[in-house]
Design an enzyme around this catalytic site. Sequence first.
Site, PDB file in Angstrom:
ATOM      1  N   HIS A  10      33.494  20.829 -10.768  1.00  0.00           N
ATOM      2  CA  HIS A  10      32.277  20.802 -11.571  1.00  0.00           C
ATOM      3  C   HIS A  10      31.217  21.523 -10.722  1.00  0.00           C
ATOM      4  O   HIS A  10      31.334  21.543  -9.508  1.00  0.00           O
ATOM      5  CB  HIS A  10      31.875  19.334 -11.782  1.00  0.00           C
ATOM      6  CG  HIS A  10      31.081  19.122 -13.023  1.00  0.00           C
ATOM      7  ND1 HIS A  10      31.594  18.528 -14.147  1.00  0.00           N
ATOM      8  CD2 HIS A  10      29.798  19.430 -13.328  1.00  0.00           C
ATOM      9  CE1 HIS A  10      30.661  18.481 -15.079  1.00  0.00           C
ATOM     10  NE2 HIS A  10      29.565  19.019 -14.604  1.00  0.00           N
ATOM     11  N   LYS A  36      27.183  29.610  -3.574  1.00  0.00           N
ATOM     12  CA  LYS A  36      26.194  28.814  -4.305  1.00  0.00           C
ATOM     13  C   LYS A  36      26.811  28.086  -5.493  1.00  0.00           C
ATOM     14  O   LYS A  36      27.576  28.683  -6.262  1.00  0.00           O
ATOM     15  CB  LYS A  36      25.095  29.738  -4.832  1.00  0.00           C
ATOM     16  CG  LYS A  36      23.893  29.877  -3.932  1.00  0.00           C
ATOM     17  CD  LYS A  36      22.834  30.684  -4.661  1.00  0.00           C
ATOM     18  CE  LYS A  36      21.568  30.753  -3.864  1.00  0.00           C
ATOM     19  NZ  LYS A  36      20.554  31.574  -4.539  1.00  0.00           N
ATOM     20  N   HIS A 117      30.826  10.661 -16.194  1.00  0.00           N
ATOM     21  CA  HIS A 117      29.792  11.512 -15.585  1.00  0.00           C
ATOM     22  C   HIS A 117      28.373  10.914 -15.677  1.00  0.00           C
ATOM     23  O   HIS A 117      27.653  10.846 -14.685  1.00  0.00           O
ATOM     24  CB  HIS A 117      29.836  12.873 -16.285  1.00  0.00           C
ATOM     25  CG  HIS A 117      28.918  13.891 -15.736  1.00  0.00           C
ATOM     26  ND1 HIS A 117      29.225  14.674 -14.634  1.00  0.00           N
ATOM     27  CD2 HIS A 117      27.672  14.274 -16.120  1.00  0.00           C
ATOM     28  CE1 HIS A 117      28.223  15.498 -14.381  1.00  0.00           C
ATOM     29  NE2 HIS A 117      27.257  15.274 -15.261  1.00  0.00           N
ATOM     30  N   HIS A 121      25.536   9.537 -13.007  1.00  0.00           N
ATOM     31  CA  HIS A 121      24.120   9.952 -12.923  1.00  0.00           C
ATOM     32  C   HIS A 121      23.213   8.717 -12.905  1.00  0.00           C
ATOM     33  O   HIS A 121      22.284   8.619 -12.083  1.00  0.00           O
ATOM     34  CB  HIS A 121      23.747  10.800 -14.140  1.00  0.00           C
ATOM     35  CG  HIS A 121      23.966  12.277 -13.974  1.00  0.00           C
ATOM     36  ND1 HIS A 121      23.586  12.978 -12.856  1.00  0.00           N
ATOM     37  CD2 HIS A 121      24.522  13.187 -14.824  1.00  0.00           C
ATOM     38  CE1 HIS A 121      23.886  14.262 -13.021  1.00  0.00           C
ATOM     39  NE2 HIS A 121      24.456  14.417 -14.197  1.00  0.00           N
ATOM     40  N   ASP A 140      21.312  15.883 -19.277  1.00  0.00           N
ATOM     41  CA  ASP A 140      21.769  17.139 -18.671  1.00  0.00           C
ATOM     42  C   ASP A 140      22.305  18.080 -19.733  1.00  0.00           C
ATOM     43  O   ASP A 140      22.060  17.895 -20.928  1.00  0.00           O
ATOM     44  CB  ASP A 140      22.799  16.857 -17.567  1.00  0.00           C
ATOM     45  CG  ASP A 140      24.097  16.269 -18.081  1.00  0.00           C
ATOM     46  OD1 ASP A 140      24.266  16.161 -19.322  1.00  0.00           O
ATOM     47  OD2 ASP A 140      24.956  15.930 -17.248  1.00  0.00           O
ATOM     48  N   GLY A 171      19.737  19.974 -22.478  1.00  0.00           N
ATOM     49  CA  GLY A 171      20.032  20.902 -21.372  1.00  0.00           C
ATOM     50  C   GLY A 171      20.559  22.226 -21.885  1.00  0.00           C
ATOM     51  O   GLY A 171      20.151  23.293 -21.412  1.00  0.00           O
ATOM     52  N   ALA A 417      14.573  21.739   0.314  1.00  0.00           N
ATOM     53  CA  ALA A 417      14.417  21.540   1.750  1.00  0.00           C
ATOM     54  C   ALA A 417      13.160  20.704   1.943  1.00  0.00           C
ATOM     55  O   ALA A 417      12.100  21.036   1.419  1.00  0.00           O
ATOM     56  CB  ALA A 417      14.271  22.885   2.444  1.00  0.00           C
ATOM     57  N   ARG A 447       7.684  32.872  -9.382  1.00  0.00           N
ATOM     58  CA  ARG A 447       8.111  31.554  -8.905  1.00  0.00           C
ATOM     59  C   ARG A 447       7.170  31.041  -7.819  1.00  0.00           C
ATOM     60  O   ARG A 447       6.839  31.776  -6.884  1.00  0.00           O
ATOM     61  CB  ARG A 447       9.545  31.637  -8.367  1.00  0.00           C
ATOM     62  CG  ARG A 447      10.564  31.765  -9.487  1.00  0.00           C
ATOM     63  CD  ARG A 447      11.924  32.142  -8.987  1.00  0.00           C
ATOM     64  NE  ARG A 447      12.389  31.239  -7.947  1.00  0.00           N
ATOM     65  CZ  ARG A 447      13.448  31.495  -7.176  1.00  0.00           C
ATOM     66  NH1 ARG A 447      14.118  32.610  -7.337  1.00  0.00           N
ATOM     67  NH2 ARG A 447      13.822  30.640  -6.261  1.00  0.00           N
TER      68      ARG A 447
HETATM   69 FE   FE2 Z   1      25.368  16.214 -15.197  1.00  0.00          FE
END
Ligand code: FE2
Length: 580
Positions: A10, A36, A117, A121, A140, A171, A417, A447
Site C-alpha cells: 500500500h 518516495k 484499514h 486509521h 481518505d 479523497g 520534519a 507552495r
Molecule cells: Fe488510508
Amino acid sequence: MKVLGLNAFHGDASAALLADGELTAAVEEERFNRAKHWAGFPRLAAQACLGGEAVEHVAISRDPWAHFWRKIARLAVSPRYWGKAVHRARNSLRVAWLASYLTPEAQRAQRIHFVEHHRAHLASTFFCSPFEETALVSIDGFGDFSSVMWGVGRGNRIDLCGAVHFPHSLGIFYTAFTQFLGFPKYGDEYKIMGLAAYGEPRFVRQVREVVRTTEDQVRLNLDYFIHQSQGVDMTWENCEPVLGTVYSRKMVDVFGEPRVPRSEIEQRHADLAASVQAELEENYFELLRYVQRRTGQKTLCLAGGVALNCVANGKIFENTDFRDVWIQPAAHDAGTSIGAALYVWHQVLRKPRSFVMRHTHWGPEYSTAETQRALRHAGLQYRDLEEEQLIDETARAIAEGMIVGWFQGRMEFGPRALGNRSILADPRRKEMKDTLNRRIKYREPFRPFCPSILAEKAGEWFEIDYPSPFMIMAYKIKPAMRGRIPAVVHADGTGRLQTVDRDVNPLYWKLIKRFEELTGVPVLLNTSFNENEPIVNTPAEALDCFLRTQMDVLVVGPSLLRKEENLALSHTRQASATSP
Ligand SMILES: [Fe+2]
C-alpha cells in the site's frame, strides 16, 4: 510483550513497534530504499524497528476479507474492473501470505492479525491521543473498500457507528482535481491546497455538482469519474508512484482542458483549486458536524489522508462544535502501521492505555561516533561544539540569512520534519522563500514554507492559540505580525505552524529561543531536510544533500560545518550531481 505493526503493499509502506503498549519505533520504508511513497513490503523498516528482537504479535493494516461481498458485487456490475481486480487480488494474496515476507524473528510471532484499514486509521489517532472519550473520524481516498469510518472511542475500546464505501470518496474527489490540474503523482494533493490560496473560488457551483455530503454519506456524481468502472492503476515514474486517471470526459466538458503537467499555471487553475478546496471544506465540515451531533462529543480525533488537509483542519473550531482536536501526525497510510499495532494491543488483547504521542521522533538515530565517522569519511572540515555554543552559532547563522541543515536525534515519522531532520532559515526575510527554492528545494513557487514557533508564544502571533505540534493545522497569522515573518506567511495570511514545547524537543526549543533573543522573533522557517527525495535518514545522506545543494551551514549532532570551509568538496559534489 511486543507487537509489530505494518502498512504493506500500500502507498507509504511502514513499520512500527509497540513494547507493552508503548510505541518504541516507527519508520517509513521510503527512508531506507529512497523511493518516495514506496508501496511494497516494508522489510528494511521492520528490521530497523525490531533490531533483531522477537515479537509476539504482528498486525497489518489491511484485511483481505473486509467487505468481500461488496467487492464481488462490484465485479459483477463492472466487468471492466476485472483487470484492476486481478492486481488487487494479488496484493490481497500477498497480505494473506504475509508470514512468508517476514523476517525470522517476526515469523515466530504467535499470531498475525489483519486489521481493517480504517480501523487502523481510527486506532492510530484515538490510542495516540490524550483523550479518554472522543468522537473518531477517518477520511481518505480508499482503504479496504471504504473511504470514511467514524465512531466513538472510550478508554481502550473503539465503537464504530458509520462508514462510506467504494466508489464514493472525498479523497478521490480531491485526487481527481489534483490530476486534472496537472499533478499526477501519488500524494500530490497538498499542492492543490497550496495553490488554492492564490485563487478565487468562482467555480464552486460547478464543483458542487461533483460531490455532495449529507449527514455522514459522501456521494460522488459518478458521471465525473471512471474509477468505479475501471479501477485505479498505480504505475511508477522514476521510482515514484503515479495513480491512473480517475476522472471522466465529463470533467473536461464542464471545466475545460486539463492542465498539462509542468506547464504554466494560469489564474483559472488557481481559481479551480480554490473552488475544490472550498468544496472539500464544505463536505468535511458537514460530515464532522453530523458526527458531533450524533455522538454528542466535544473532542475529535482525526486520521486518514484527507485529515492532512491543514487548511481545513485550521477551521474546525469555527465550523463545528468540537472544542478539542487531536490529529494523528502520520494521518496518511504510513500511520496505519502504528494504528494496526495499537488496535491489536487494546481492542484485541484488551490491554489498558498508557501511551500518548507527543512527538514524531520514532525513527533511527545515530551516535556522535557514527556522525563523526561519516564526516571524516567525507573529508569534511568541522568543529565540535558544546551545546550552548552550538545553539548560539546556529541561531546567529540563521539570523544572518544563512540556510542551515539541522540533523539531530531520531528521525521523524510522517510527512513533516519537526526539528530533527530540518532545513532552517530566517522567516523575517521576504526573499527567503525564493532563495530556498532557487538554492535547494526547487518547489512550485505557490507552495508555502512553514513556521516553527515557541509553543508559549503562539497566541501572540496566531489568531488561534491551540497546540499544533505536528504542523497539521494552518492558522491565520495576526495581521500585525505578518510583516515580521513574511517568508512563512501564505497568500491567504495563514501559516502551517509547529508549536514547539520545551519538554518535547528541548534542543530545538533552545535554538528558537536563542533566535528570539537575537532578533525578537520566536519563529524559525522549518522545511524538511531533503532535495526532491525522501527526508534524509543517515548522516551520510545529510552530508550528501549539504554538499550537493547550496546550503550554507550543516549541524550534525554536536558538529558544525560551514560550506565556505568545504568549498572544494562541495563543488566536486555539485558538478557530479548535475553531470549527465
Ligand atoms: Fe488510508
